[in-house]
Design an enzyme around this catalytic site. Sequence first.
Site, mmCIF file in Angstrom:
data_model
loop_
_atom_site.group_PDB
_atom_site.id
_atom_site.type_symbol
_atom_site.label_atom_id
_atom_site.label_comp_id
_atom_site.label_asym_id
_atom_site.label_seq_id
_atom_site.Cartn_x
_atom_site.Cartn_y
_atom_site.Cartn_z
ATOM 1 N N ARG A 121 -32.511 58.329 2.991
ATOM 2 C CA ARG A 121 -32.427 58.228 4.456
ATOM 3 C C ARG A 121 -31.002 57.904 4.897
ATOM 4 N N GLY A 155 -16.191 55.840 8.746
ATOM 5 C CA GLY A 155 -15.439 54.627 8.437
ATOM 6 C C GLY A 155 -15.214 53.759 9.659
ATOM 7 N N ASP A 158 -28.930 39.409 12.891
ATOM 8 C CA ASP A 158 -28.337 38.450 13.841
ATOM 9 C C ASP A 158 -27.701 39.183 15.017
ATOM 10 N N GLU A 202 -25.505 48.744 10.013
ATOM 11 C CA GLU A 202 -25.861 49.209 11.364
ATOM 12 C C GLU A 202 -26.208 48.051 12.293
ATOM 13 N N GLN A 244 -60.423 36.877 0.125
ATOM 14 C CA GLN A 244 -60.019 36.799 1.533
ATOM 15 C C GLN A 244 -58.497 36.702 1.675
ATOM 16 N N THR A 281 -20.723 54.544 3.050
ATOM 17 C CA THR A 281 -21.716 55.385 2.382
ATOM 18 C C THR A 281 -21.158 56.795 2.195
ATOM 19 N N ARG A 316 -56.804 46.140 -9.736
ATOM 20 C CA ARG A 316 -56.552 44.943 -10.547
ATOM 21 C C ARG A 316 -57.734 43.979 -10.442
HETATM 22 P P1 TGC Z 1 -19.719 45.751 24.178
HETATM 23 O O1 TGC Z 1 -18.871 45.020 25.186
HETATM 24 O O2 TGC Z 1 -21.144 45.419 24.022
HETATM 25 O O3 TGC Z 1 -19.583 47.325 24.454
HETATM 26 C C1 TGC Z 1 -18.366 48.001 24.445
HETATM 27 C C2 TGC Z 1 -18.666 49.360 25.056
HETATM 28 O O4 TGC Z 1 -19.606 50.056 24.216
HETATM 29 C C3 TGC Z 1 -20.827 50.288 24.948
HETATM 30 N N1 TGC Z 1 -21.912 50.015 24.012
HETATM 31 C C4 TGC Z 1 -22.681 50.952 23.479
HETATM 32 N N2 TGC Z 1 -22.743 52.266 23.696
HETATM 33 C C5 TGC Z 1 -23.654 52.943 22.998
HETATM 34 N N3 TGC Z 1 -24.472 52.386 22.083
HETATM 35 C C6 TGC Z 1 -24.416 51.063 21.841
HETATM 36 N N4 TGC Z 1 -25.215 50.502 20.930
HETATM 37 C C7 TGC Z 1 -23.507 50.287 22.565
HETATM 38 N N5 TGC Z 1 -23.208 48.968 22.587
HETATM 39 C C8 TGC Z 1 -22.223 48.824 23.480
HETATM 40 C C9 TGC Z 1 -20.809 49.337 26.108
HETATM 41 O O5 TGC Z 1 -21.567 49.815 27.170
HETATM 42 C C10 TGC Z 1 -19.331 49.267 26.417
HETATM 43 O O6 TGC Z 1 -18.977 50.459 27.096
HETATM 44 P P2 TGC Z 1 -18.208 50.397 28.502
HETATM 45 O O7 TGC Z 1 -17.966 51.803 28.853
HETATM 46 O O8 TGC Z 1 -19.160 49.693 29.406
HETATM 47 O O9 TGC Z 1 -16.967 49.604 28.242
HETATM 48 O O10 TGC Z 1 -19.001 45.591 22.813
HETATM 49 P P3 TGC Z 1 -18.891 44.316 22.053
HETATM 50 O O11 TGC Z 1 -17.498 44.239 21.540
HETATM 51 O O12 TGC Z 1 -19.426 43.137 22.815
HETATM 52 O O13 TGC Z 1 -19.916 44.642 20.860
HETATM 53 C C11 TGC Z 1 -20.305 43.613 20.109
HETATM 54 C C12 TGC Z 1 -21.282 44.026 19.030
HETATM 55 C C13 TGC Z 1 -21.333 42.868 18.074
HETATM 56 C C14 TGC Z 1 -22.654 44.273 19.638
HETATM 57 C C15 TGC Z 1 -20.827 45.305 18.303
HETATM 58 O O14 TGC Z 1 -19.534 45.142 17.851
HETATM 59 C C16 TGC Z 1 -21.750 45.632 17.134
HETATM 60 O O15 TGC Z 1 -22.770 46.308 17.281
HETATM 61 N N6 TGC Z 1 -21.406 45.161 15.881
HETATM 62 C C17 TGC Z 1 -22.121 45.550 14.696
HETATM 63 C C18 TGC Z 1 -21.249 46.441 13.860
HETATM 64 C C19 TGC Z 1 -22.040 47.476 13.159
HETATM 65 O O16 TGC Z 1 -23.205 47.739 13.432
HETATM 66 N N7 TGC Z 1 -21.420 48.189 12.219
HETATM 67 C C20 TGC Z 1 -22.030 49.262 11.564
HETATM 68 C C21 TGC Z 1 -21.028 50.040 10.726
HETATM 69 S S1 TGC Z 1 -21.602 51.657 10.238
HETATM 70 C C22 TGC Z 1 -22.820 51.350 9.146
HETATM 71 O O17 TGC Z 1 -23.250 50.287 8.882
HETATM 72 C C23 TGC Z 1 -23.372 52.558 8.526
HETATM 73 S S2 TGC Z 1 -24.580 52.266 7.347
HETATM 74 C C24 TGC Z 1 -25.118 53.837 7.235
HETATM 75 C C25 TGC Z 1 -26.135 54.096 6.210
HETATM 76 O O18 TGC Z 1 -25.808 54.116 4.990
HETATM 77 O O19 TGC Z 1 -27.286 54.372 6.617
HETATM 78 P P1 FAD Z 2 -20.273 39.825 8.384
HETATM 79 O O1 FAD Z 2 -19.943 40.458 9.694
HETATM 80 O O2 FAD Z 2 -19.182 39.105 7.678
HETATM 81 O O3 FAD Z 2 -21.501 38.844 8.602
HETATM 82 C C1 FAD Z 2 -21.869 37.846 7.628
HETATM 83 C C2 FAD Z 2 -23.018 37.024 8.232
HETATM 84 O O4 FAD Z 2 -22.595 36.402 9.446
HETATM 85 C C3 FAD Z 2 -24.226 37.901 8.607
HETATM 86 O O5 FAD Z 2 -25.403 37.205 8.346
HETATM 87 C C4 FAD Z 2 -24.053 38.089 10.100
HETATM 88 O O6 FAD Z 2 -25.282 38.337 10.770
HETATM 89 C C5 FAD Z 2 -23.455 36.735 10.497
HETATM 90 N N1 FAD Z 2 -22.715 36.845 11.746
HETATM 91 C C6 FAD Z 2 -21.614 37.604 11.994
HETATM 92 N N2 FAD Z 2 -21.231 37.466 13.265
HETATM 93 C C7 FAD Z 2 -22.110 36.610 13.844
HETATM 94 C C8 FAD Z 2 -22.266 36.052 15.153
HETATM 95 N N3 FAD Z 2 -21.450 36.409 16.142
HETATM 96 N N4 FAD Z 2 -23.281 35.199 15.376
HETATM 97 C C9 FAD Z 2 -24.146 34.869 14.382
HETATM 98 N N5 FAD Z 2 -24.059 35.355 13.128
HETATM 99 C C10 FAD Z 2 -23.061 36.218 12.865
HETATM 100 N N6 FAD Z 2 -20.033 50.486 7.331
HETATM 101 C C11 FAD Z 2 -19.432 51.629 7.758
HETATM 102 O O7 FAD Z 2 -18.550 51.599 8.607
HETATM 103 N N7 FAD Z 2 -19.836 52.842 7.270
HETATM 104 C C12 FAD Z 2 -20.798 52.960 6.327
HETATM 105 O O8 FAD Z 2 -21.146 54.081 5.915
HETATM 106 C C13 FAD Z 2 -21.419 51.761 5.833
HETATM 107 N N8 FAD Z 2 -22.343 51.838 4.846
HETATM 108 C C14 FAD Z 2 -22.827 50.684 4.294
HETATM 109 C C15 FAD Z 2 -23.641 50.762 3.169
HETATM 110 C C16 FAD Z 2 -24.111 49.594 2.580
HETATM 111 C C17 FAD Z 2 -24.944 49.664 1.336
HETATM 112 C C18 FAD Z 2 -23.810 48.333 3.149
HETATM 113 C C19 FAD Z 2 -24.363 47.077 2.538
HETATM 114 C C20 FAD Z 2 -22.992 48.260 4.253
HETATM 115 C C21 FAD Z 2 -22.474 49.429 4.837
HETATM 116 N N9 FAD Z 2 -21.587 49.371 5.907
HETATM 117 C C22 FAD Z 2 -20.999 50.525 6.381
HETATM 118 C C23 FAD Z 2 -21.093 48.084 6.380
HETATM 119 C C24 FAD Z 2 -22.063 47.351 7.296
HETATM 120 O O9 FAD Z 2 -22.137 47.946 8.553
HETATM 121 C C25 FAD Z 2 -21.604 45.897 7.385
HETATM 122 O O10 FAD Z 2 -21.877 45.309 6.133
HETATM 123 C C26 FAD Z 2 -22.281 45.136 8.505
HETATM 124 O O11 FAD Z 2 -21.854 45.611 9.759
HETATM 125 C C27 FAD Z 2 -22.051 43.610 8.417
HETATM 126 O O12 FAD Z 2 -20.718 43.327 8.204
HETATM 127 P P2 FAD Z 2 -20.301 42.298 7.007
HETATM 128 O O13 FAD Z 2 -20.991 42.756 5.788
HETATM 129 O O14 FAD Z 2 -18.825 42.258 7.020
HETATM 130 O O15 FAD Z 2 -20.918 40.920 7.406
#
Ligand code: TGC
Ligand code: FAD
Length: 394
Positions: free
Chosen positions: A95, A135, A377, A373, A289, A169, A278
């Site tokens: 997925r 990235g 938290d 994603e 239960q 990834t 089992r």
């Molecule tokens: P914030 O002030 O909330 O928003 C900034 C601007 O972005 C808009 N927006 C969104 N738009 C679309 N979808 C969303 N989910 C959106 N969230 C916010 C928002 O409306 C605003 O736009 P504008 O035009 O009004 O200025 O931004 P923030 O800095 O407060 O955000 C904070 C926070 C913590 C929510 C955000 O940074 C966040 O979601 N952090 C988590 C990081 C994360 O999820 N990383 C993932 C990396 S990729 C990954 O993990 C791939 S794994 C893939 C796999 O293997 O399946």
């Molecule tokens: P951190 O941000 O350091 O967080 C550590 C802990 O602190 C967590 O429990 C978190 O919830 C907590 N924390 C952080 N901020 C707060 C807050 N404000 N309040 C309370 N608690 C908080 N990223 C990509 O860009 N592309 C990819 O393709 C991708 N693939 C991935 C594949 C795998 C297998 C994994 C494990 C991760 C991947 N990621 C990818 C990265 C992923 O998106 C991050 O790991 C994730 O966003 C969390 O960041 P971190 O690991 O640095 O944790």
Amino acid sequence: MAGKFSELDLYDLNGLLTDEERMVRDMVRSFVDSEVLPTIEAHHTAGTFPVEKLKTLGELGLYGPSLKGYGCPGLSNNSYGVAMMELERGDSGFRSAASVQGSLVMYPIWQYGSEEQKNKWLPKLANGDLIGCFGLTEPDYGSNPGGMITRARRTDTGWVLNGAKMWITNSPVADMAIVWAKVEEDGVDAIRGFIVEAGTPGYSAPVMHGKWSLRASQTGELVFQDCPLPADAMLAKSPSNLKGPLSCLTQARYGIAWGAIGAAQACFDSAVQYSNEREQFGGPISRFQLTQKKLAEMAVEITKAQMLAWRLGKLKDAGTMTPVQVSVAKLNNVGIACDVARISREIHGAMGITDEYPIMRHMMNLESVKTYEGTNDIHTLSIGRHITGQNAFF
Ligand code: TGC
Ligand code: FAD
């Protein structure tokens, strides 16, 4: 060993799906049964992904299934959802591969690219001829990607890119990457998306080792050392702030909300079968239960997760789905999947810790799914901010 899969469907999700959605579900279910499950434990143990299957996923139309045009299938969002659910019933690594390619690589090009960029990249990404990665995360900026250090500077001929991304990834096998970088615009930092081709001088994508989760998925770094990029490398209509990458995450998080149900279904189904087979104290453990309470609680949570995901798909089709609604579904559905995996392991007793059953593999995978994603938290705080108007992120 787990027997033939039997879906839990207490609220007739099947009846809510369209013919197209049922067809997609059945097609992916059959692919998972015949081409994923027979070898997935071996891949998980070895820490490998069957890379040849990346092309197959494209041939099956599982990359960007709900995108329209440019060689994409243009199906409903619930078709996309049930496809992710079935893939993750096999393994979260499958997925993940589909989520990254469709939602994190193709979607930004489809949404923010120029016509030239769309025509150049989308058809080949859709059919799996090319593989991409996304990235955003950096070593020091995970949950807080807005702090990123990676930077693109303008040159006379285009751009030069410097920085490092980690936890990416499919980066080790990707032909190209969507890279989010800071760019100075009128003296202020903006965040823009760039299409970066593997093989560009200064580009490397080393494999990350030592994962105990998502072992059947390739994870790596992306390192850019003075990478020269052409002038048209930037996504033409990329927003100037985090909205660009966050809007891509919304697409992938939607798919994960469905996908987690698949992992939960696999663990639940195995628990039902095992508890009927089992025997302890003179009969099957399913007659106790306490066992029934565990099975009933799992069934209730899976049913609620199905309804959340289906409704979210309808909102997405209508174009009204909001990021906070996606946070609700990602937070809930991954959370219940983690719980279901853990309770299922209990029901399997000692056998539950072995690779005879898929439980520990799903449980380990789901730790990543809970983290990437947006961690649980982060989604909790997003919902909290929506309810109260107060920002508790910092
Ligand atoms: P914030 O002030 O909330 O928003 C900034 C601007 O972005 C808009 N927006 C969104 N738009 C679309 N979808 C969303 N989910 C959106 N969230 C916010 C928002 O409306 C605003 O736009 P504008 O035009 O009004 O200025 O931004 P923030 O800095 O407060 O955000 C904070 C926070 C913590 C929510 C955000 O940074 C966040 O979601 N952090 C988590 C990081 C994360 O999820 N990383 C993932 C990396 S990729 C990954 O993990 C791939 S794994 C893939 C796999 O293997 O399946
Ligand atoms: P951190 O941000 O350091 O967080 C550590 C802990 O602190 C967590 O429990 C978190 O919830 C907590 N924390 C952080 N901020 C707060 C807050 N404000 N309040 C309370 N608690 C908080 N990223 C990509 O860009 N592309 C990819 O393709 C991708 N693939 C991935 C594949 C795998 C297998 C994994 C494990 C991760 C991947 N990621 C990818 C990265 C992923 O998106 C991050 O790991 C994730 O966003 C969390 O960041 P971190 O690991 O640095 O944790």
